[in-house]
Design a protein around this motif. Structure first.
Motif, PDB file in Angstrom:
ATOM      1  N   ARG A  47       0.705  -1.113  -0.015  1.00 16.19           N
ATOM      2  CA  ARG A  47      -0.046  -0.019   0.171  1.00 16.19           C
ATOM      3  C   ARG A  47       1.126   1.180  -0.002  1.00 16.19           C
ATOM      4  N   ILE A  48       0.570   2.090  -1.062  1.00 18.74           N
ATOM      5  CA  ILE A  48       1.453   3.396  -1.240  1.00 18.74           C
ATOM      6  C   ILE A  48       0.664   4.574  -1.063  1.00 18.74           C
ATOM      7  N   PHE A  49       1.021   5.925  -0.728  1.00 16.98           N
ATOM      8  CA  PHE A  49       0.226   7.007  -0.987  1.00 16.98           C
ATOM      9  C   PHE A  49       0.661   7.406  -2.413  1.00 16.98           C
ATOM     10  N   VAL A  50      -0.645   8.051  -2.944  1.00 14.62           N
ATOM     11  CA  VAL A  50      -0.816   8.321  -4.540  1.00 14.62           C
ATOM     12  C   VAL A  50      -1.239   9.657  -4.521  1.00 14.62           C
ATOM     13  N   GLY A  51      -1.877  10.194  -3.406  1.00 10.03           N
ATOM     14  CA  GLY A  51      -2.359  11.549  -3.693  1.00 10.03           C
ATOM     15  C   GLY A  51      -3.848  11.475  -4.253  1.00 10.03           C
ATOM     16  N   LEU A  52      -3.998  12.405  -5.374  1.00 10.67           N
ATOM     17  CA  LEU A  52      -4.961  12.401  -6.092  1.00 10.67           C
ATOM     18  C   LEU A  52      -5.085  11.660  -7.433  1.00 10.67           C
ATOM     19  N   ARG A  53      -4.138  10.666  -7.607  1.00 11.47           N
ATOM     20  CA  ARG A  53      -4.033  10.005  -8.751  1.00 11.47           C
ATOM     21  C   ARG A  53      -5.141   9.002  -9.014  1.00 11.47           C
ATOM     22  N   ASN A  54      -5.834   8.516  -7.921  1.00 10.88           N
ATOM     23  CA  ASN A  54      -7.060   7.776  -8.067  1.00 10.88           C
ATOM     24  C   ASN A  54      -8.272   8.815  -8.820  1.00 10.88           C
ATOM     25  N   PHE A  55      -8.202   9.975  -8.290  1.00  9.12           N
ATOM     26  CA  PHE A  55      -9.378  11.055  -8.815  1.00  9.12           C
ATOM     27  C   PHE A  55      -8.916  11.128 -10.224  1.00  9.12           C
ATOM     28  N   ALA A  56      -7.676  11.261 -10.487  1.00  8.52           N
ATOM     29  CA  ALA A  56      -7.332  11.661 -12.004  1.00  8.52           C
ATOM     30  C   ALA A  56      -7.615  10.537 -12.866  1.00  8.52           C
ATOM     31  N   THR A  57      -7.476   9.220 -12.542  1.00  6.30           N
ATOM     32  CA  THR A  57      -7.947   8.226 -13.351  1.00  6.30           C
ATOM     33  C   THR A  57      -9.547   8.136 -13.404  1.00  6.30           C
ATOM     34  N   LEU A  58     -10.098   8.563 -12.382  1.00  5.24           N
ATOM     35  CA  LEU A  58     -11.659   8.466 -12.112  1.00  5.24           C
ATOM     36  C   LEU A  58     -12.207   9.397 -13.281  1.00  5.24           C
ATOM     37  N   PHE A  59     -11.827  10.686 -13.413  1.00  2.00           N
ATOM     38  CA  PHE A  59     -12.157  11.596 -13.971  1.00  2.00           C
ATOM     39  C   PHE A  59     -11.503  11.862 -15.628  1.00  2.00           C
ATOM     40  N   GLY A  60     -10.194  11.309 -15.448  1.00  2.00           N
ATOM     41  CA  GLY A  60      -9.391  11.213 -16.852  1.00  2.00           C
ATOM     42  C   GLY A  60      -9.445  10.545 -17.697  1.00  2.00           C
ATOM     43  N   ASP A  61      -9.344   9.159 -17.169  1.00  3.41           N
ATOM     44  CA  ASP A  61      -9.326   7.788 -17.862  1.00  3.41           C
ATOM     45  C   ASP A  61     -10.704   7.583 -18.463  1.00  3.41           C
ATOM     46  N   ALA A  62     -10.683   7.462 -19.904  1.00  9.36           N
ATOM     47  CA  ALA A  62     -12.055   7.381 -20.598  1.00  9.36           C
ATOM     48  C   ALA A  62     -13.049   6.282 -19.910  1.00  9.36           C
ATOM     49  N   VAL A  63     -12.387   5.178 -19.790  1.00  8.40           N
ATOM     50  CA  VAL A  63     -13.151   3.938 -19.139  1.00  8.40           C
ATOM     51  C   VAL A  63     -13.854   4.219 -18.038  1.00  8.40           C
ATOM     52  N   TRP A  64     -13.052   4.668 -16.756  1.00  6.34           N
ATOM     53  CA  TRP A  64     -13.466   5.114 -15.717  1.00  6.34           C
ATOM     54  C   TRP A  64     -14.619   6.417 -15.878  1.00  6.34           C
ATOM     55  N   SER A  65     -14.061   7.394 -16.492  1.00 11.07           N
ATOM     56  CA  SER A  65     -14.946   8.729 -16.573  1.00 11.07           C
ATOM     57  C   SER A  65     -16.419   8.222 -17.206  1.00 11.07           C
ATOM     58  N   ASP A  66     -16.353   7.702 -18.406  1.00 15.13           N
ATOM     59  CA  ASP A  66     -17.651   7.243 -18.909  1.00 15.13           C
ATOM     60  C   ASP A  66     -18.615   6.617 -18.225  1.00 15.13           C
ATOM     61  N   ALA A  67     -18.157   5.693 -17.380  1.00 19.77           N
ATOM     62  CA  ALA A  67     -18.959   5.046 -16.298  1.00 19.77           C
ATOM     63  C   ALA A  67     -19.366   5.975 -15.285  1.00 19.77           C
ATOM     64  N   PHE A  68     -18.564   6.627 -14.704  1.00 21.62           N
ATOM     65  CA  PHE A  68     -18.810   7.832 -13.714  1.00 21.62           C
ATOM     66  C   PHE A  68     -19.850   8.571 -13.993  1.00 21.62           C
ATOM     67  N   TRP A  69     -19.569   9.237 -15.290  1.00 24.70           N
ATOM     68  CA  TRP A  69     -20.581  10.464 -15.549  1.00 24.70           C
ATOM     69  C   TRP A  69     -21.930   9.729 -15.995  1.00 24.70           C
ATOM     70  N   ASN A  70     -21.818   8.462 -16.441  1.00 18.95           N
ATOM     71  CA  ASN A  70     -23.275   7.845 -16.783  1.00 18.95           C
ATOM     72  C   ASN A  70     -23.965   7.551 -15.575  1.00 18.95           C
ATOM     73  N   ALA A  71     -23.131   7.236 -14.492  1.00 21.35           N
ATOM     74  CA  ALA A  71     -23.918   7.042 -13.087  1.00 21.35           C
ATOM     75  C   ALA A  71     -24.508   8.379 -12.748  1.00 21.35           C
TER      76      ALA A  71
END
Length: 306
Positions: A47-71
């Motif tokens: 387990r490591i500290f990544v800061g806001l990287r998860n949120f960058a993936t959630l909002f910036g990665d097309a696979v994650w962001s498309d699912a998030f905005w659809n939901a």
């Protein structure tokens, strides 16, 4: 020498159990989730500290962001239907049931409120059976009144499924705004009503011009409770449409998206770190909505309070 006021230790004693339970079940998990949303694992699984990287993936990665905005879009529509259908119907029912000359008002209040105490599992399963085009009773009921041409497999069509489930949720919970508004109407002083009647304001005119402005604070509370409840929704969608929120994720909301991400489902592996990021985003959305209500709306509604 002035006597000292006794310390009221009994207040702390009575509050302590509830505070401890709430802290253990709500506060600690909340901060744990917020902290975990800033973590991830490396190639070794540490387990490591990544800061806001998860949120960058959630909002910036097309696979994650498309699912998030659809939901999020589906969740917003789910909330809008409740605001435009459930709450106005609840207010209208409360106005009707508060009429002194209405007979059997207590029976009607009970009958309308009963669905709110039913389990989500029961409601979702029963309505899925009712709306089934194979063995459901909805086609037969519409056929009995000559409207069978209006029937469609609503839960099986992408354009109708979410709206149908939202209306089922409205049916289940319309009793809550009804009872809250009913209590607010009963709290209006009789002198105000009598003065309105002396001025010739009666019936629905009295409700719109006198009663409704006086119960606006209660309407505001119902609205924010609806907002928080709808953006925390999960059970009904999961029971009726499963974790995949079909058809083709058309009923996917933030709750089901979080469930699949955090715990995994079928071939999708669970990711507690991305799941925590989604939960944190949900918390932020709800917090922003509550703050807008508290600081932007409630202060303006206080002028109507007695």
């Amino acid at each position: 020498m002035a006597s000292r006021k006794p310390v009221r230790w009994h207040i702390a004693v009575f509050l302590a159990p509830a505070v401890l339970v709430y802290t253990a079940l709500m506060i600690v998990p909340l901060f744990g989730t917020l902290a975990q949303s800033l973590m991830n694992h490396d190639a070794t699984g540490a387990r490591i500290f990544v800061g806001l990287r998860n949120f960058a993936t959630l909002f910036g990665d097309a696979v994650w962001s498309d699912a998030f905005w659809n939901a999020l879009g589906n969740n917003t529509w789910f909330f809008v239907i409740h605001m435009l259908v459930q709450n106005p119907i609840g207010i209208a029912l409360a106005a009707i049931l508060s009429t002194p000359r209405l007979r059997m008002a207590g029976f009607y209040r009970t009958a309308i409120f009963i669905p709110t105490i039913l389990s989500f599992v029961i409601v979702g399963f029963v309505w899925k059976l009712i709306l089934s085009p194979i063995w459901g009773i909805a086609p037969g009921m519409l056929d009995a009144v000559g409207l069978k041409f209006l029937f469609a497999p609503w839960l099986g069509k992408e354009e109708y499924a979410l709206t149908a489930l939202a209306l089922v949720s409205v049916w289940q919970f319309v009793g809550i705004p009804m009872m809250l508004i009913y209590a607010a109407l009963l709290s209006i002083p009789d002198g105000v009503i009598e003065a309105a009647e002396m001025d010739g304001i009666t019936g629905w005119s009295q409700f719109w011009r006198i009663k409704l402005p006086l119960i606006l604070p209660s309407v505001g509370i119902i609205s924010i409770l609806t907002f928080v409840g709808n953006f925390n929704a999960f059970d009904l969608i999961y029971v009726a449409q499963g974790a995949l929120a079909g058809p083709d994720f058309s009923t996917d909301i933030l709750g089901t998206f979080l469930y699949r991400t955090f715990f995994g489902f079928q071939l999708q592996l669970g990711d507690p770190y991305m799941g925590s990021a989604i939960a944190t985003a949900m918390f932020g959305i709800i917090l922003i909505g509550v703050c807008i209500y508290l600081f932007g709306i409630q202060t303006r509604l206080r002028r109507y309070q007695f």
